[in-house]
Every structure is written in structure tokens, then in C-alpha cells.
Design an enzyme around this catalytic site. Structure first.
Site, short mmCIF file in Angstrom:
data_model
loop_
_atom_site.label_atom_id
_atom_site.label_comp_id
_atom_site.label_asym_id
_atom_site.label_seq_id
_atom_site.Cartn_x
_atom_site.Cartn_y
_atom_site.Cartn_z
CE LYS A 1 78.99 -37.17 16.86
NZ LYS A 1 78.33 -35.97 16.42
CB THR B 1 74.43 -37.19 16.39
OG1 THR B 1 75.28 -36.71 17.41
CG2 THR B 1 74.96 -36.75 15.07
#
Ligand SMILES: NC(=O)c1ccc[n+]([C@@H]2O[C@H](COP(=O)([O-])OP(=O)(O)OC[C@H]3O[C@@H](n4cnc5c(N)ncnc54)[C@H](O)[C@@H]3O)[C@@H](O)[C@H]2O)c1
Length: 333
Positions: free
Chosen positions: A189, A246
Site C-alpha cells: 500500500k 493512505t
């Protein structure tokens, strides 16, 4: 007095420390940068990594890891992924026999391509090890924003002890036995956050960001399952949850760095201007090698890798992804 030791006084360690200090634990903190730690102690605030969050509670700032680890029920390694091995080498000799070791780093070690728990297994029995991951920006944890995370361990009892340690009415901890899946999700990620920042820097909108999140999850699932993770993990907190936070939040350093790259800044200059670790830049290198090792296609990660290395422009990378011949959405493997 129950004691928790933090090895590393960066953003996330400091934020997690505030959760535990509010529960009355004794917090021992050690950082390799003793000048930085002295400043934190003087200000009772981590102005460098977590400005605006005042520290209160039973804090002890330690000159050595040995001092910090004395009598600790939990030892939390809270430093960048590429520093974990050195920190373990330095501190494992001072761990007490019953201390549970936790790690919050998200990444893959360069050169060895080892996951964080694989590095830890070289030093201690994984039955006393727990990793923590999930959508938890330090800034928001420090501000008391309700947050949910996952813990994984080979030993369910250790994971549940970590859950009990952290749980508050604003910080909820789920147990997931799939360490491999959680670690791969957390690592990948950060690379996708760079991509999401690039999209923002290019001035594109949420359509493009959402596409990156969905196809990024497919990509992390493809790699994670090939490495031994469970497919279900990738719809959980540590995967899709952390991808959303994120890839959509300006709090992410990876996003900020990607945004500078998307706006035209040289990637290395962009990384250096962030002034803190940008994990995705390292993980992109590791993914470039892992795709060959596990024979999986990671087109988004690879495009970001090429942009970082200057072998492709961001516009060429976008064009390449849009003309990539995969069109069967559910055929993820
Ligand atoms: N910042 C976040 O919101 C967040 C959230 C979840 C997970 N993480 C992950 O946590 C890890 C750490 O990130 P961060 O943002 O807290 O890092 P950071 O850059 O803010 O701080 C890292 C700290 O570790 C210290 N350190 C480095 N090597 C050390 C050693 N050998 N012994 C003791 N201290 C040492 C540094 O001096 C620094 O103070 C990363 O892998 C990141 O992906 C970060």
C-alpha cells in the site's frame, strides 16, 4: 506498574505511546537519535515527527535500549523497515524472557526480500511476536480519532494480549492470523500511495484514484496469495482499509512524495524534500524483484518503480497502464 518499551520515537511509535500512556502504562522510550529524544523529553512533544500532540503520563526517556527493555511486558519496534534488522541485532540480547515483541514497520527488506516477521524469526521465536497494521495515520491516532487496526501472530494468545494492551473506546484491535497477507498488504500500500499522490500531482480526480485503489488491492492480493497469504485478508483493515487511508490522505508521506513527483519534481529530490522515511520508495524496489520471484504481474508497482528510476515519465506510465491488455476484472491471478 505495567511497562511498555518503544524502540524508536518516530511518528507512529509516539502516537501509539499516547494510547498506552492514557491507559496508565509506564512508557519507556529509546531512540538511536538521542538528541531528538532529549528534545521530545524537554518539550513533552515530538515536534519533529508528531507536532501538536502533547505527551502526558508516565514517560521515561532512556539512554539505551537495555534500560528501556528492563521489565517491559511488550517491546514495540517502531522504526523504518530497512532499520529493523539492525535494531533487533542491537536490542534482542536485552529482551526479558517473557516480553512480547511487536513491530509496526511496513515494508520488505531489500536484498533478502524478507517480510518483517521473517527477519524477526532469525532472532526470536515467533510465538512471542505480534505485528500491528491497518489504517492508522500517526497524526490521527495522536489526535484521538477513532481508529481500527489488525494484529497478527503465530500465537493467538500473544495477539490477544496485544489487543488487550491497546484497546480503548477509540482504538479497536482485530485479530487476523494471516501474518503474511497483512505484511504484504502493508508493504504494497505504501507503493500505491506514491501512485495515488502522482495522480493527484497530475491533477486527475477521484475516478483515477479509486481505480488505483481497486486495482492496487487486486495487485497486492495477487502477490500476497502467491506468497502464502489468504485472499480474504485483502478486503480487511490492513489491505483495503489501509489503501483507502493512505491513498486518499495528505497525511501520508508516500502520498505527499508521489504528489511532488506527479507535479514534475525529480523523484529523489521529492523523497529528500519529505525529510522523513518514504517507505514506498524502498518497497517499489523489492516488488520489482518479487514479481519475478513469484511470477506474478504487478503492473502498477512496476510503473511506479520505472518512474522512480527515471526510465519512464509519469505520463508514459499512465499510458502504459491504460493500454495494458488485462481487461478481465475478476481474473485476478
Ligand atoms: N507514520 C505513520 O502514520 C505510520 C502508521 C503506521 C505504520 N507506520 C510504519 O511504521 C514504521 C515507522 O514509521 P514512522 O513514521 O514512525 O517513522 P519515523 O521516520 O517517523 O521515525 C522512525 C524513528 O526510528 C528511529 N530509529 C531508527 N533506527 C533506530 C534504531 N536502530 N534504534 C532505535 N531507534 C531507531 C529514528 O531515529 C526515528 O526517530 C514505518 O515502516 C511506517 O510504514 C507508520
Amino acid at each position: 506498574m505495567r511497562t511498555v518499551a518503544f524502540i524508536g520515537a518516530g511518528s507512529f511509535g509516539t502516537a501509539l505511546g499516547t494510547v498506552l500512556a492514557s491507559k496508565g502504562y509506564r512508557i519507556n522510550v529509546y531512540d538511536i537519535d538521542q538528541e531528538h529524544l532529549a528534545n521530545v523529553e524537554r518539550d513533552m512533544e515530538n515536534k519533529r515527527y508528531l507536532p501538536g500532540v502533547k505527551l502526558s503520563g508516565d514517560y521515561h526517556f532512556c539512554k539505551t535500549g537495555e534500560e528501556a527493555l528492563k521489565g517491559a511486558e511488550f517491546a514495540i519496534f517502531a522504526l523504518p523497515a530497512q532499520h529493523l534488522r539492525a535494531a533487533l541485532e542491537q536490542h534482542v540480547p536485552f529482551l526479558e524472557d517473557d516480553t512480547i515483541v511487536m513491530n509496526i514497520s511496513k515494508g520488505i527488506e531489500l536484498k533478502t526480500l524478507r517480510r518483517m516477521s521473517e527477519i524477526v524469526s532469525e532472532f526470536i521465536d515467533l510465538n512471542r511476536y505480534v505485528c500491528l497494521a491497518g489504517p492508522s495515520h500517526a497524526e490521527q491516532v495522536g489526535a484521538g480519532v477513532p481508529t481500527c487496526v489488525s494484529v497478527a501472530s503465530k500465537n493467538k494468545e500473544a495477539a490477544l494480549a496485544a489487543r488487550d494492551l491497546f484497546s480503548t473506546n477509540k482504538f479497536k484491535v482485530y485479530y487476523n492470523p494471516d501474518m503474511c497477507g497483512i505484511e504484504i498488504a502493508g508493504a504494497v500500500k505504501n507503493v500505491m500511495a506514491l501512485g495515488s499522490g502522482i495522480i493527484s500531482g497530475l491533477g486527475y480526480g477521484e475516478n483515477t484514484s479509486a481505480a488505483l485503489i481497486a486495482r492496487g488491492v487486486a495487485e497486492m492480493q495477487r502477490l500476497g496469495v502467491a506468497m502464502g497469504g489468504k485472499p480474504e485478508t485483502f478486503i480487511g483493515l490492513a489491505a483495503v482499509g489501509d489503501m483507502i487511508v493512505t491513498c486518499m490522505s495528505e497525511d501520508s508521506r508516500n502520498f505527499q512524495c508521489g504528489k511532488l513527483i506527479g507535479s514534475g519534481m525529480d523523484p529523489i529530490e521529492a523523497r529528500d524534500s519529505i525529510g522523513m522515511v518514504v517507505e514506498g520508495m524502498f518497497t517499489a524496489e523489492a516488488l520489482h524483484e518479487l514479481q519475478d520471484k513469484y511470477n506474478v504481474e504487478l503492473p502498477i508497482s512496476e510503473a511506479i518503480y520505472e518512474v522512480i528510476h527515471g526510465t519512464t515519465t509519469v505520463q508514459e506510465a499512465m499510458d502504459k497502464l491504460f493500454t495494458w491488455d488485462r481487461v478481465e476484472e475478476l481474473n485476478a491471478f
